[in-house]
Design an enzyme around this catalytic site. Sequence first.
Site, PDB file in Angstrom:
ATOM      1  N   HIS A 247       5.817  -5.383  11.539  1.00 35.07           N
ATOM      2  CA  HIS A 247       4.833  -4.378  11.802  1.00 35.07           C
ATOM      3  C   HIS A 247       4.863  -3.848  13.299  1.00 35.07           C
ATOM      4  O   HIS A 247       4.075  -3.482  13.859  1.00 35.07           O
ATOM      5  CB  HIS A 247       3.619  -4.198  11.275  1.00 35.07           C
ATOM      6  CG  HIS A 247       3.827  -2.830  10.933  1.00 35.07           C
ATOM      7  ND1 HIS A 247       2.831  -1.763  10.807  1.00 35.07           N
ATOM      8  CD2 HIS A 247       4.045  -1.926   9.406  1.00 35.07           C
ATOM      9  CE1 HIS A 247       2.389  -0.940  10.795  1.00 35.07           C
ATOM     10  NE2 HIS A 247       3.398  -1.140   9.359  1.00 35.07           N
TER      11      HIS A 247
ATOM     12  N   HIS B  82       1.504  -0.494   0.106  1.00 39.38           N
ATOM     13  CA  HIS B  82       0.385   0.155   0.127  1.00 39.38           C
ATOM     14  C   HIS B  82       1.009   1.204   0.111  1.00 39.38           C
ATOM     15  O   HIS B  82       2.250   0.790   0.214  1.00 39.38           O
ATOM     16  CB  HIS B  82      -1.012  -0.114   1.355  1.00 39.38           C
ATOM     17  CG  HIS B  82      -0.630   0.015   2.528  1.00 39.38           C
ATOM     18  ND1 HIS B  82      -0.072  -1.119   2.994  1.00 39.38           N
ATOM     19  CD2 HIS B  82      -0.097   0.982   3.603  1.00 39.38           C
ATOM     20  CE1 HIS B  82       0.816  -0.961   4.104  1.00 39.38           C
ATOM     21  NE2 HIS B  82       0.385   0.741   4.068  1.00 39.38           N
TER      22      HIS B  82
ATOM     23  N   ASP C 240      -0.360  -3.935   6.478  1.00 40.08           N
ATOM     24  CA  ASP C 240      -0.879  -4.046   7.285  1.00 40.08           C
ATOM     25  C   ASP C 240      -2.634  -3.736   6.721  1.00 40.08           C
ATOM     26  O   ASP C 240      -3.353  -3.761   6.678  1.00 40.08           O
ATOM     27  CB  ASP C 240      -1.020  -2.225   7.315  1.00 40.08           C
ATOM     28  CG  ASP C 240       0.297  -1.285   7.736  1.00 40.08           C
ATOM     29  OD1 ASP C 240       1.537  -2.640   7.792  1.00 40.08           O
ATOM     30  OD2 ASP C 240       0.536  -0.949   7.860  1.00 40.08           O
TER      31      ASP C 240
ATOM     32  N   ASP D 133       6.154   4.879   5.291  1.00 38.42           N
ATOM     33  CA  ASP D 133       6.688   3.912   5.657  1.00 38.42           C
ATOM     34  C   ASP D 133       6.826   2.142   4.765  1.00 38.42           C
ATOM     35  O   ASP D 133       7.371   1.474   5.203  1.00 38.42           O
ATOM     36  CB  ASP D 133       6.308   3.034   7.048  1.00 38.42           C
ATOM     37  CG  ASP D 133       4.832   2.922   7.261  1.00 38.42           C
ATOM     38  OD1 ASP D 133       4.313   3.346   6.890  1.00 38.42           O
ATOM     39  OD2 ASP D 133       4.539   1.757   8.119  1.00 38.42           O
ATOM     40  N   HIS D 134       6.018   2.715   3.438  1.00 42.18           N
ATOM     41  CA  HIS D 134       5.737   1.284   2.672  1.00 42.18           C
ATOM     42  C   HIS D 134       6.800   1.519   1.521  1.00 42.18           C
ATOM     43  O   HIS D 134       7.002   0.598   0.756  1.00 42.18           O
ATOM     44  CB  HIS D 134       5.153   0.048   3.081  1.00 42.18           C
ATOM     45  CG  HIS D 134       4.007   0.282   4.339  1.00 42.18           C
ATOM     46  ND1 HIS D 134       4.744  -1.174   4.256  1.00 42.18           N
ATOM     47  CD2 HIS D 134       4.146   0.736   4.693  1.00 42.18           C
ATOM     48  CE1 HIS D 134       3.295  -1.563   5.605  1.00 42.18           C
ATOM     49  NE2 HIS D 134       3.569  -0.471   5.940  1.00 42.18           N
TER      50      HIS D 134
ATOM     51  N   HIS E 155       1.062   3.994   2.565  1.00 37.69           N
ATOM     52  CA  HIS E 155       2.101   4.659   2.967  1.00 37.69           C
ATOM     53  C   HIS E 155       3.052   4.969   2.571  1.00 37.69           C
ATOM     54  O   HIS E 155       3.941   3.886   2.525  1.00 37.69           O
ATOM     55  CB  HIS E 155       1.750   3.729   4.436  1.00 37.69           C
ATOM     56  CG  HIS E 155      -0.096   4.736   5.173  1.00 37.69           C
ATOM     57  ND1 HIS E 155      -1.251   3.445   5.752  1.00 37.69           N
ATOM     58  CD2 HIS E 155      -0.704   5.534   4.631  1.00 37.69           C
ATOM     59  CE1 HIS E 155      -2.250   3.977   5.704  1.00 37.69           C
ATOM     60  NE2 HIS E 155      -2.018   4.922   5.606  1.00 37.69           N
TER      61      HIS E 155
ATOM     62  N   HIS F 190      -7.414  -1.679   5.513  1.00 36.55           N
ATOM     63  CA  HIS F 190      -6.432  -0.924   6.187  1.00 36.55           C
ATOM     64  C   HIS F 190      -6.702  -0.165   6.126  1.00 36.55           C
ATOM     65  O   HIS F 190      -8.190   0.430   4.784  1.00 36.55           O
ATOM     66  CB  HIS F 190      -5.345  -0.950   5.522  1.00 36.55           C
ATOM     67  CG  HIS F 190      -4.101   0.045   6.556  1.00 36.55           C
ATOM     68  ND1 HIS F 190      -4.272  -0.420   8.016  1.00 36.55           N
ATOM     69  CD2 HIS F 190      -2.990   0.751   5.731  1.00 36.55           C
ATOM     70  CE1 HIS F 190      -3.291   0.621   7.701  1.00 36.55           C
ATOM     71  NE2 HIS F 190      -2.245   0.593   6.929  1.00 36.55           N
TER      72      HIS F 190
END
Length: 308
Positions: free
Chosen positions: A269, A63, A211, A67-68, A65, A140
């Site tokens: 995570h 996805h 996530d 942090d990915h 976000h 998510h």
Amino acid sequence: MELLFLGTGAGVPAKLRNVTSIALKLLEERGAVWLFDCGEATQHQILHTSLKPRRIEKIFITHLHGDHIYGLPGLLGSRSFQGGESELTVYGPKGIKEYIEVSLSVSRTHLQYPLEVKEIGEGAIFEDDGFIVEAMALDHALPTFGYRVVEKDKPGVLQVDRLRENGVPPGPLYKKLKAGETVTLEDGMEIDGMEFLGPSIPGRVVTILGDTRVCSAAVELGKDADVLVHEATFNRDQVEMAREYFHSTTKQAGETALQAGAKRLFLTHISSRYAKESWGELEKEAREVFPETYMANDFMEYIIPVKK
């Protein structure tokens, strides 16, 4: 087939856990590495390993976000400087193509290799002679996918002793017989390779989730998996917080692995709110539900054994 955890933290980088990235090393199977997510500083994490960016063949983004994905433009650019010339394919939700194109365009980054970006939906997103990769939508805060990597069954071991008993001498013919072909000997006798192969070797299954809250798709993706990688952002007591922030607890990850019939669960995570001293307790919480649970740490490696 081997898993290498490059980043196992949640949200923001921490001293002991970088943000999300996992490498599936398929060096024996196809001479390549597949990357799942590419959080900030992933290429720095790679510097502490034997992994070569030019070996990265595919990148699967769960996805969008930060942090990915914040490490993705840098890694794509560095791959050129480090001798990468082979084609690279990036898979991900709608928006990943625009993110990559804008990042590379604004920074005037010119790649020295072919780059293909595929925005995916649910279903089989890749298949060749050796592997199938399937994606399903998770639960998510924005569109998120989990991935199921299925290694196809391999032909059984060639029964050399039986071939010799039937007068087939060692040599080039063995390669054809190993492939299941029919060959003709000098005396005219035909030998069907399929009759001299042992039982086929079952392929392995690796499931890597993005996530997610608890959802049926996570169970489906992890069905009978040899390895299930599941987020565990919160401890078992923070059920409401996990739901509010679209994440899972340690116990919920264990329950998903149990329902799926997975063989081994890795928790990742992990929120930075949990100090190193509490990691054992987090692992224990999931193990009370699913005994084959292991807490993933940065740079942890796990060889996925061949089935017999």
